[in-house]
Motif scaffolding. Sequence first.
Motif, PDB file in Angstrom:
ATOM      1  N   THR A 100       0.818  -1.217   0.000  1.00 41.20           N
ATOM      2  CA  THR A 100       0.000   0.000   0.000  1.00 41.20           C
ATOM      3  C   THR A 100       0.856   1.273   0.000  1.00 41.20           C
ATOM      4  N   ALA A 102       2.689   4.163  -1.343  1.00 42.11           N
ATOM      5  CA  ALA A 102       2.918   4.999  -2.532  1.00 42.11           C
ATOM      6  C   ALA A 102       2.607   4.268  -3.832  1.00 42.11           C
ATOM      7  N   ASP A 103       3.506   4.354  -4.793  1.00 48.08           N
ATOM      8  CA  ASP A 103       3.302   3.804  -6.137  1.00 48.08           C
ATOM      9  C   ASP A 103       4.520   2.962  -6.520  1.00 48.08           C
ATOM     10  N   ARG A 107       8.153   2.602  -4.594  1.00 51.76           N
ATOM     11  CA  ARG A 107       8.457   1.302  -3.973  1.00 51.76           C
ATOM     12  C   ARG A 107       9.752   0.691  -4.526  1.00 51.76           C
ATOM     13  N   ALA A 189      -5.740   7.618  -4.131  1.00 53.16           N
ATOM     14  CA  ALA A 189      -4.937   6.414  -4.315  1.00 53.16           C
ATOM     15  C   ALA A 189      -3.468   6.785  -4.236  1.00 53.16           C
ATOM     16  N   GLN A 190      -2.669   5.926  -3.642  1.00 54.10           N
ATOM     17  CA  GLN A 190      -1.218   6.056  -3.544  1.00 54.10           C
ATOM     18  C   GLN A 190      -0.755   7.153  -2.592  1.00 54.10           C
ATOM     19  N   TRP A 192      -0.429   8.959   1.363  1.00 60.47           N
ATOM     20  CA  TRP A 192      -0.112   8.526   2.717  1.00 60.47           C
ATOM     21  C   TRP A 192      -1.400   8.206   3.472  1.00 60.47           C
TER      22      TRP A 192
END
Length: 283
Positions: A100, A102-103, A107, A189-190, A192
Amino acid sequence: MIPAKFDYVRPSSVEEAVTALRDAGEDAKILAGGQSLLPVLRLRLAAPSVIIDLGGIADLRRISEDGDRIAIGAMAPHHDVMRDDLVKQHVTLLSQATATVADPQVRHRGTLGGALAHADPAGDLGAVALALDAEFVIAGASGTRTVGASEFFVDYFTTAIGEGEILTQVRFPKYTGWTSHYEKFNRTAQAWSMCAVAVALRLDGGSIAEARVGLTNMGTTPIRASGVEAALVGQQASADAARAAAEHATEGTAAPSDADAAADYREHLARVLTGRAVLAAAG
Ligand SMILES: Cc1cc2nc3c(=O)[nH]c(=O)nc-3n(C[C@H](O)[C@H](O)[C@H](O)COP(=O)(O)OP(=O)(O)OC[C@H]3O[C@@H](n4cnc5c(N)ncnc54)[C@H](O)[C@@H]3O)c2cc1C
């Protein structure tokens, strides 16, 4: 903006890194994935004279089995942690929470150690480390020491890592056969976590034999939801039990009010997300 001028050092061992840190004094900064540090440098919120890049220390990326623990090098990128078979099998909650963060770009660059050392209360991995009783291996000029998760997170963006020290490894006990879920609430989405709940359960037949619960962004550090854990143990894994336990979710918290959410809204979220996370973990 362009960061202020700094010297760049890329050691190839932890010993070299510790020496470089000692030589550079308090004006040095460690670079891991750079996902939090580089924005800080570019905004000139910090202007270290020396950057010590841990990216050349291959050992710090390793994920391995060590008896009843899974040992994860501080420089293991989120992408590797999320996909690693040992992590998926024995520390499933960490794999779920890391997915879950960030993106995919963040990652691939950001690291487990960097995220935990940064200790942003909205970061997703602190609550997992705390709930699962992870141990933090910290190297310094006088050797290596190990700190439990309950002592590691000291305050807002502050950990037990001292001056001249480097986080080298995070060790998780194995939770083989436990079920788990990370329930995250964010505005887009993405982004914190506005609030999130990490739950791991050991089920015995239909009842909950052991429970581990951690909260994200409900205080200046990750928080262990001991009241929820106590309320779950010995109960049948049911919607009623999840709902009753979730009423304890705000005990010991000090939710912040900020542009994302007021404290009372976060408290509401903590209860709702705890109920959802327990039910999802219980299957
Ligand atoms: C757009 C964006 C979205 C994000 N969303 C999320 C999210 O949803 N959830 C989440 O949890 N995180 C999120 N992050 C943060 C991400 O998880 C980063 O991995 C994390 O902030 C820092 O990791 P890093 O490896 O990049 O560390 P760096 O940025 O290199 O370092 C961060 C800090 O930790 C120190 N440090 C790093 N490694 C060590 C070490 N081994 N020993 C001692 N000190 C060390 C550095 O000196 C620095 O002060 C996001 C980041 C970005 C840019």
